[in-house]
Design a protein around this motif. Structure first.
Motif, PDB file in Angstrom:
ATOM      1  N   ARG A  84       0.828  -1.208   0.000  1.00  0.00           N
ATOM      2  CA  ARG A  84       0.000   0.000   0.000  1.00  0.00           C
ATOM      3  C   ARG A  84       0.866   1.263   0.000  1.00  0.00           C
ATOM      4  O   ARG A  84       0.546   2.251  -0.650  1.00  0.00           O
ATOM      5  CB  ARG A  84      -0.907  -0.009   1.235  1.00  0.00           C
ATOM      6  CG  ARG A  84      -1.929   1.102   1.278  1.00  0.00           C
ATOM      7  CD  ARG A  84      -2.772   1.006   2.533  1.00  0.00           C
ATOM      8  NE  ARG A  84      -3.431  -0.297   2.642  1.00  0.00           N
ATOM      9  CZ  ARG A  84      -3.177  -1.192   3.591  1.00  0.00           C
ATOM     10  NH1 ARG A  84      -2.265  -0.939   4.525  1.00  0.00           N
ATOM     11  NH2 ARG A  84      -3.827  -2.329   3.623  1.00  0.00           N
ATOM     12  N   PRO A 154      -5.065  -7.800  -6.881  1.00  0.00           N
ATOM     13  CA  PRO A 154      -4.920  -6.715  -5.906  1.00  0.00           C
ATOM     14  C   PRO A 154      -4.393  -7.279  -4.583  1.00  0.00           C
ATOM     15  O   PRO A 154      -4.627  -8.455  -4.262  1.00  0.00           O
ATOM     16  CB  PRO A 154      -6.351  -6.186  -5.760  1.00  0.00           C
ATOM     17  CG  PRO A 154      -7.065  -6.621  -6.999  1.00  0.00           C
ATOM     18  CD  PRO A 154      -6.448  -7.932  -7.388  1.00  0.00           C
ATOM     19  N   GLN A 157      -6.790  -9.315  -2.209  1.00  0.00           N
ATOM     20  CA  GLN A 157      -7.205 -10.576  -2.814  1.00  0.00           C
ATOM     21  C   GLN A 157      -6.049 -11.579  -2.810  1.00  0.00           C
ATOM     22  O   GLN A 157      -6.238 -12.771  -2.578  1.00  0.00           O
ATOM     23  CB  GLN A 157      -7.677 -10.345  -4.249  1.00  0.00           C
ATOM     24  CG  GLN A 157      -9.004  -9.629  -4.372  1.00  0.00           C
ATOM     25  CD  GLN A 157      -9.434  -9.497  -5.818  1.00  0.00           C
ATOM     26  OE1 GLN A 157      -9.116 -10.333  -6.660  1.00  0.00           O
ATOM     27  NE2 GLN A 157     -10.167  -8.427  -6.123  1.00  0.00           N
TER      28      GLN A 157
END
Length: 340
Positions: A84, A154, A157
């Motif tokens: 992130r 992603p 996931q």
């Protein structure tokens, strides 16, 4: 529940007791980080971050889950934070000689920073089967094809699929690790499975021969002889008709015998260029350290790593990693002296 005595000693600041508690899980946690991040270096870094966070937070471990699950929770969230925050090591795109014109690829994908994982680290993984809900065998879940497919998911996931389908944790456990609901985990898993179904090899693909069997050794030896002699036709005879040639992180992908043969003859083996190949293993697959022979000196210079993906009696993928910095992780030198 970990040994109460060791746990209490670790909580009191006993580093040896902490290592006693966590040592059995180090290798599998590192592999977990590698599956999510795709980088050996990043996985090593995140393993250390996980252990440091566990050491500092051990007082808050209440034993409601196993120590192993608690470590996976820390590691998973650290990996997701790294993705992130863009904290991953992005590296540099490998340099291609300016006089070389790369052929037009079959397709262009996104740059992939996937790195190969030394088999020496896989062999050190503790014995043990994944949970009963796992869908993938251990061998499949460390393969390059599986790892490359994961990189298209992603981050959340990706984490859910690894925790559920590779490690076999229950939905409730994964929801707790990710601080979400079971329904959100189920939804993420559904989408991840759908994406992977389009990325993984077809189900009817012939199984690769088992490691270190006569079948595998024959394919590997034939490839090495053909590549070192610069015999493109002999190389193509070892490949499947739909073979893929890729060069992470370059976003260029070549499929089929014609495209692969053209690339080999005009780039890799152009103008009589010759190599020495040193066998190794990566991701449970045969691999080679590649060294270009220097016509002006008796030294062969490092030129990345080649990993073979096998299907039946043939090679269905050639993955060429151009980063020479990977070689030391496989115990390979930067240059080879002449054979005596």
């Amino acid at each position: 529940m970990p040994g109460e005595d060791a746990l209490e000693r670790a909580r009191a600041g006993d580093g040896r007791a902490f290592r006693e508690l966590t040592e059995p899980y180090r290798r599998e946690i590192q592999m977990h980080c590698y599956r999510i991040l795709g980088s050996v270096q990043d996985a090593e870094d995140l393993l250390q971050e996980t252990l440091l966070a566990a050491w500092r937070g051990l007082g808050g471990f209440e034993g409601r889950s196993s120590l192993r699950s608690w470590l996976y929770r820390i590691a998973t969230n650290r990996c997701l934070n790294a993705l992130r925050d863009g904290a991953r090591r992005s590296g540099e795109r490998p340099a291609i000689s300016p006089e070389v014109s790369l052929p037009e690829p079959t397709r262009r994908g996104d740059p992939s920073w996937l790195e190969p994982y030394p088999d020496a680290l896989i062999e050190d993984l503790p014995d043990g089967s994944p949970g009963p809900e796992a869908r993938y065998e251990s061998r499949e879940s460390v393969s390059l094809a599986f790892l490359a497919a994961l990189q298209h998911l992603p981050p959340r996931q990706r984490a859910v699929l690894v925790l559920r389908d590779v490690l076999g944790f229950r939905a409730a456990e994964v929801a707790g690790m990710l601080e979400g609901s079971e329904s959100s985990v189920a939804s993420a898993l559904y989408r991840a499975r759908a994406t992977l179904a389009t990325r993984l090899p077809a189900a009817d693909r012939d199984h690769a021969p088992l490691p270190d069997t006569a079948r595998e050794r024959k394919i590997v030896e034939d490839f090495s002889l053909a590549f070192e002699s610069g015999d493109v036709d002999a190389i193509l005879a070892l490949l499947t008709d739909d073979v893929w040639l890729t060069m992470p992180p370059l976003p260029l992908e070549y499929q089929g015998l014609a495209a692969t043969g053209h690339f080999l003859s005009t780039v890799a083996l152009r103008e009589g260029r010759r190599y020495r190949l040193v066998p190794t293993r990566a991701n449970g697959q045969p691999a080679f350290g590649a060294y270009v022979l220097d016509p002006g000196t008796p030294i062969a210079h490092a030129h990345g790593l080649i990993v073979l993906t096998l299907s039946g009696e043939r090679i269905c993928a050639l993955t060429r990693f151009l980063d020479n910095g990977l070689l030391p992780r496989f115990g390979l030198p930067r240059a080879l002296r002449p054979l005596r």
